[in-house]
Design an enzyme around this catalytic site. Structure first.
Site, PDB file in Angstrom:
ATOM      1  N   HIS A 268      -7.295   2.647   3.768  1.00  0.00           N
ATOM      2  CA  HIS A 268      -7.148   3.457   4.981  1.00  0.00           C
ATOM      3  C   HIS A 268      -8.497   3.624   5.701  1.00  0.00           C
ATOM      4  O   HIS A 268      -8.544   3.851   6.905  1.00  0.00           O
ATOM      5  CB  HIS A 268      -6.626   4.855   4.634  1.00  0.00           C
TER       6      HIS A 268
ATOM      7  N   GLU B 102      -3.258   8.744   8.336  1.00  0.00           N
ATOM      8  CA  GLU B 102      -1.798   8.634   8.519  1.00  0.00           C
ATOM      9  C   GLU B 102      -1.363   9.430   9.753  1.00  0.00           C
ATOM     10  O   GLU B 102      -0.378   9.116  10.415  1.00  0.00           O
ATOM     11  CB  GLU B 102      -1.051   9.132   7.274  1.00  0.00           C
TER      12      GLU B 102
ATOM     13  N   ASP C 139       0.873  -1.178   0.000  1.00  0.00           N
ATOM     14  CA  ASP C 139       0.000   0.000   0.000  1.00  0.00           C
ATOM     15  C   ASP C 139       0.909   1.227   0.000  1.00  0.00           C
ATOM     16  O   ASP C 139       2.129   1.116   0.155  1.00  0.00           O
ATOM     17  CB  ASP C 139      -0.894  -0.019   1.259  1.00  0.00           C
ATOM     18  N   SER C 140       0.275   2.399  -0.104  1.00  0.00           N
ATOM     19  CA  SER C 140       1.053   3.637  -0.044  1.00  0.00           C
ATOM     20  C   SER C 140       1.488   3.958   1.387  1.00  0.00           C
ATOM     21  O   SER C 140       2.390   4.762   1.586  1.00  0.00           O
ATOM     22  CB  SER C 140       0.204   4.787  -0.580  1.00  0.00           C
TER      23      SER C 140
ATOM     24  N   CYS D  56      -4.196  -1.647  -1.891  1.00  0.00           N
ATOM     25  CA  CYS D  56      -4.376  -0.212  -2.119  1.00  0.00           C
ATOM     26  C   CYS D  56      -5.335  -0.081  -3.288  1.00  0.00           C
ATOM     27  O   CYS D  56      -5.053  -0.565  -4.389  1.00  0.00           O
ATOM     28  CB  CYS D  56      -3.034   0.422  -2.468  1.00  0.00           C
TER      29      CYS D  56
ATOM     30  N   CYS E 175     -10.963   2.455  -0.075  1.00  0.00           N
ATOM     31  CA  CYS E 175      -9.577   2.817   0.225  1.00  0.00           C
ATOM     32  C   CYS E 175      -9.225   2.051   1.491  1.00  0.00           C
ATOM     33  O   CYS E 175     -10.022   2.037   2.440  1.00  0.00           O
ATOM     34  CB  CYS E 175      -9.468   4.321   0.466  1.00  0.00           C
TER      35      CYS E 175
HETATM   36  N1  DGL Z   1      -4.824   2.913   0.979  1.00  0.00           N
HETATM   37  C1  DGL Z   1      -4.755   3.554  -0.318  1.00  0.00           C
HETATM   38  C2  DGL Z   1      -5.982   3.168  -1.114  1.00  0.00           C
HETATM   39  O1  DGL Z   1      -6.568   2.142  -0.809  1.00  0.00           O
HETATM   40  C3  DGL Z   1      -4.522   5.001  -0.075  1.00  0.00           C
HETATM   41  C4  DGL Z   1      -4.120   5.745  -1.280  1.00  0.00           C
HETATM   42  C5  DGL Z   1      -3.384   7.015  -1.006  1.00  0.00           C
HETATM   43  O2  DGL Z   1      -2.214   6.932  -0.639  1.00  0.00           O
HETATM   44  O3  DGL Z   1      -3.951   8.080  -1.236  1.00  0.00           O
HETATM   45  O4  DGL Z   1      -6.390   3.819  -2.045  1.00  0.00           O
END
Ligand code: DGL
Length: 286
Positions: free
Chosen positions: A207, A173, A31-32, A94, A205
């Protein structure tokens, strides 16, 4: 490396050239940032003997406001990194990368690849009764229409209402999971979608499941929140089993984490998400 067989590998029924893969190899999840840990949490619960390598690109998060080209470049870099670690399965935890880079990741990978968009769309189709589904995600995910396309490919009669929520990833975050600022932001984002009479909301997402209690409170108890972590874990288990790749060593698995920036915040939020202390966190300098 010996190429051994071409066969149907899973419920998607596509042909796949499989290398001889060691079932004791790890599952690679990426993921990011910290969001994909919601998928790791589910993997740990449901596949307790699997080794996991997690990659969070904490130096470059958020991805969801970046261009498709940039996201693809980052996704390729992470994929290559995890393939070098000899993973047996890649999970794109992600939605943003799944929405715009899945095909390129799949083309690059000699091992199986699972993505959260497909899993989330299937769960939403199964959950809705009134065929009105809301999807929230990053601007890139929403602009890609990936969920809309996937949901409609399963059931063209479902109406899909989408809303980009660009501030959610930075708030998560930051660890502001139940902060007043997050609550006001969520109310603002969800107003229009509440007015659409949806019965199911896809948290598009990885997150966002961390905001689940807050989002459920704002949406009300009658709305089903779909978190793709559970669905993708079931799919991963099925895929590994069908390909004789479940880890047969019934011993404590190894979990390792790679991040691209100082790991302090990743560690504290990660420990909250996984409910355990995190060791084996490595910083990759790109
Ligand atoms: N968890 C990522 C997703 O599912 C986050 C993307 C981001 O870094 O903006 O899209």
């Amino acid at each position: 490396m010996q190429l051994i067989i071409t066969h149907f590998i899973n419920t998607y029924y596509y042909n796949y050239v499989s290398m001889q893969i060691d079932p004791n190899n790890s599952i690679g999840v990426f993921d990011s940032g910290v969001g994909g840990l919601t998928v790791v949490r589910s993997l740990i619960e449901q596949l307790p003997f699997e080794n996991i390598i997690y990659f969070g690109d904490t130096a470059r998060v958020p991805y969801g406001v970046k261009s498709v080209e940039t996201i693809n470049r980052y996704a390729m870099q992470i994929t290559e990194f995890l393939l070098d670690q000899k993973v047996k399965l890649l999970i794109v935890a992600c939605n943003t990368m799944s929405a715009v880079a899945y095909q390129n990741i799949k083309n690059l990978s000699p091992v199986m690849v699972l993505d959260v968009v497909d899993a989330g769309a299937r769960s939403a189709v199964a959950a809705t009764h009134n065929k009105c589904v809301g999807v929230i995600g990053t601007p890139t995910t929403i602009n890609s229409n990936a969920y809309q396309k996937a949901i409609k490919s399963f059931d063209p009669d479902i109406r899909v209402f989408s809303q980009a929520c660009p501030l959610f990833v930075p708030l998560v975050e930051e660890g502001w999971l139940d902060h007043q600022v997050t609550r006001l932001t969520a109310q603002e984002y969800l107003n229009d979608i509440i007015a659409q009479n949806i019965d199911t909301l896809v948290l598009g997402c990885t997150h966002y499941p961390l905001l689940k209690p807050l989002l459920q409170e704002i949406m009300g108890n009658k709305i089903t929140l779909v978190d793709s972590a559970q669905a993708i874990t079931e799919k991963a288990g099925e895929l590994l089993k069908n390909n004789n790749l479940l880890n047969g060593q019934q011993k404590s698995p190894e979990y390792s984490f790679y991040v691209t920036d100082l790991p302090i915040r990743f560690t504290s939020i990660g420990e909250r998400i996984l409910g355990r202390s995190l060791s084996n966190i490595n910083v990759v300098k790109w």
